[in-house]
Motif scaffolding. Sequence first.
Motif, short mmCIF file in Angstrom:
data_model
loop_
_atom_site.label_atom_id
_atom_site.label_comp_id
_atom_site.label_asym_id
_atom_site.label_seq_id
_atom_site.Cartn_x
_atom_site.Cartn_y
_atom_site.Cartn_z
N LEU A 7 -9.16 -14.20 -23.04
CA LEU A 7 -8.79 -12.66 -22.73
C LEU A 7 -9.49 -12.34 -22.36
O LEU A 7 -11.28 -12.33 -21.74
CB LEU A 7 -8.78 -11.69 -24.46
N GLU A 8 -9.08 -10.93 -21.16
CA GLU A 8 -9.59 -10.35 -19.85
C GLU A 8 -9.58 -9.03 -20.65
O GLU A 8 -8.62 -8.82 -20.90
CB GLU A 8 -8.83 -10.36 -18.94
N ILE A 9 -10.73 -8.54 -20.83
CA ILE A 9 -11.29 -7.80 -21.80
C ILE A 9 -12.22 -6.64 -20.62
O ILE A 9 -13.32 -7.62 -19.43
CB ILE A 9 -12.18 -7.55 -22.70
N ILE A 10 -11.84 -5.56 -20.45
CA ILE A 10 -12.90 -4.51 -19.40
C ILE A 10 -13.99 -3.88 -19.95
O ILE A 10 -12.57 -3.40 -21.64
CB ILE A 10 -11.90 -3.83 -18.77
N SER A 11 -14.76 -4.20 -20.12
CA SER A 11 -15.93 -3.18 -21.06
C SER A 11 -17.07 -2.45 -20.64
O SER A 11 -17.06 -3.27 -19.00
CB SER A 11 -15.97 -4.47 -21.74
N TRP A 12 -17.84 -2.19 -20.69
CA TRP A 12 -19.09 -1.02 -20.17
C TRP A 12 -19.77 -2.14 -20.53
O TRP A 12 -20.05 -2.99 -21.38
CB TRP A 12 -19.32 0.12 -21.11
N ALA A 13 -21.12 -2.33 -19.92
CA ALA A 13 -22.20 -3.41 -19.95
C ALA A 13 -23.29 -2.49 -19.01
O ALA A 13 -23.63 -1.65 -18.23
CB ALA A 13 -22.11 -4.17 -19.16
N ASP A 14 -24.85 -2.68 -19.54
CA ASP A 14 -25.80 -2.24 -19.23
C ASP A 14 -26.33 -3.01 -17.76
O ASP A 14 -26.09 -4.61 -18.03
CB ASP A 14 -26.59 -1.83 -20.04
N LEU A 15 -25.87 -2.97 -16.35
CA LEU A 15 -25.42 -3.75 -15.25
C LEU A 15 -27.05 -3.96 -15.22
O LEU A 15 -28.03 -5.23 -14.76
CB LEU A 15 -25.27 -2.85 -14.48
N ASP A 24 -16.47 -2.35 -11.18
CA ASP A 24 -17.06 -0.97 -11.33
C ASP A 24 -18.41 -0.59 -11.48
O ASP A 24 -19.19 0.00 -12.93
CB ASP A 24 -16.67 0.20 -11.74
N ARG A 25 -18.98 -0.57 -10.24
CA ARG A 25 -20.50 -0.92 -10.23
C ARG A 25 -21.31 0.80 -10.77
O ARG A 25 -21.95 0.68 -12.09
CB ARG A 25 -21.25 -1.29 -9.26
N SER A 26 -20.73 2.00 -10.45
CA SER A 26 -21.05 3.09 -11.27
C SER A 26 -21.01 3.71 -12.13
O SER A 26 -21.15 3.64 -12.52
CB SER A 26 -20.20 3.96 -9.43
N LYS A 27 -19.48 3.06 -12.57
CA LYS A 27 -19.12 3.46 -13.73
C LYS A 27 -19.93 2.38 -15.04
O LYS A 27 -19.80 2.49 -16.29
CB LYS A 27 -16.84 3.57 -13.72
N GLY A 28 -20.59 0.97 -14.55
CA GLY A 28 -20.88 -0.10 -15.62
C GLY A 28 -19.48 -0.38 -16.05
O GLY A 28 -20.18 -0.65 -16.97
#
Lengths: 359, 269
Positions: free
Chosen positions: A263-271, A249-253
């Motif tokens: 392991l598959e992890i969903i994380s925030w990142a500074d895009l 999700d590009r808008s939420k980063g």
Amino acid sequence: MTVIVLENILKKYGKVVAADIPYLEIKDGEFFGLLGPSGSGKTTTLRIIAGLTKPDRGRVLLDGEDITNVPPEKRNLGMVFQSWALFPHLTVFENIAFGLRLRKLPEDEIRKRVKWAAELLQIDNLLERYPYQLSGGQQQRVAVARAIVLYPRALLFDEPLSNLDAKLREQVRFELRKLQKELKITSVYVTHDQAEAFAICDRIAIMNFGKIEQVGAPEEIYSRPKTKFVAEFIGITRFIDGKVEEIIDRSKGLVKVVSEDGLEIISWADLDRVDKGKKVSVVVRPDYISLASKSSSREPNVFKAIVDMATYVGDIVDYEIRVGKWRLRFRTPPTIRFGSGEEIYVKLDENKLIAIPTA
Amino acid sequence: MEREKKQKLWDAIIISIVMIYILLPMFVLFEYAFAEVWYAYQLFPVKLGLKWFSWVFKHHDTRMAFFYSYTLAPLVMLATLALCIPAGYVLATRRNRLSILTENLVNMNMALPVIVIGIGLLPLYTRLGLVGNYWALIPAHMIGAIPYTLRSITAAFMQVPKDLEEAARVLGATRLQVIRKVYMPLTWRGILAGGIFAFSWSLNEFILTLLLGAPAIKTLPISIYEYVGGYYLTPQPAAALSIFILLPSILVAILFERYLQVSLGLGGS
């Protein structure tokens, strides 16, 4: 009104870089923290501002005025030393009055100002004592009074609480912050104690090997660390290393990271700094982890974990758990207890996790 | 009980030995100095008085000895302090290799027999034509005094934390004001002790003065030596003269213990 600017500063001791700061601005009335491990250059930076250490190159500006070559006695700054550096041969009154006497102020003006500072720090009943007759907490107050009584352009603190015991330290933090907000004096505070810097400062610079890694408000430093060093230095931090597989999700980063062990992890990142295929370390802290049920095990970011060690510390239970090959730290209230070797399910909060680029 | 008594007796014996050892020569000295009539078969003098003191003052030689000793000592003290105060500050505040080497060299000088230094200086002074020169005795006396004075002053400066200097600077003190308002009040005891060391060293100095000053310049110790050893044996004027070397030392010791609470042995503040 005081703005402190460091420009292009470099200080070396032999081959060791003690301070290397391209640009740093400390705003008017701000309580600014220099935080880092010992030897990271925070004290050197403070001493350069005070004029006690001369930088090899660069400029120090006070309200736009270049003070790089102005000797310390002409800068009109207040400084509180780690040892407090009270004059042992002078009473508390004369310690506070030291700078006023050097400025040759009239006697009644000196009395008035010493009284003002002493009342502010609640040491007006100690004025006739000598430093060796005071407790650590009282000495620290005298040191602060001696610094503010000159109405300095800025206040500099060099780990002023590190010689106090833990309980007192916590109490004095709030008092210092209150005092600074009341007087509205631009202040720079050097410490290696994260909790202290967070409690006192409006903004903090994290230093490492003479360089500033990141500048920001405490919340920003904690929740959005830019480098692995900052993430590791602040809070209890563990990392899961992997690679960004896709941007979710590009808008939420939000990105999907696949760890080294799959392991598959969903994380925030500074895009702006992280893209598909980039190697990252995912920052995991105890408060990013919550307990999940076995039935939710197919949901994203829910993993099976094995408890390695449980430590009861009173208000919480501190766990060392293993997710895949990664050792993480996790906490529960003492009403929930797991023993070592037990299998549990945990959920990592994708909005809190931070994927930091490593290469 | 019996054991305790025995222990006390032993304590008393040991202390007495030390006391006698220290006080006996002093006692004999005073006896000789103040004895006016004393027969050889008697243990104590018959009549005490100041005869030998006036006798000593009547002689030109001894009068000059007084003058030389009591003017050299303060001059040596001042010159030694003038050198050792800045040197002590440097040694105390910059603990680098050079200052540690300097310190070791100076300390080594303390263990060096003065006669060795004298033998080194004699040809030098002869070549420069300084033998028998009053002023040239000042640096000669300083050689022996410097180690003690420097140690005392360095120790005093080392006890002042570096932070105090920096705190004073930030509070608005110039370098000169830091010395006056921070270092002086905190080190004057050590400096005074150092000055006293130099003073009493000069007053006691014998070997270098004999080698480099005599016969033109004779100080009190040389004059004393001449009365008992050199030419004829007259212990009584020698004892009277000795009192004048002893007096300042005793005065200073009392002053220090009483009012300054400084132990001469430690020399610090």
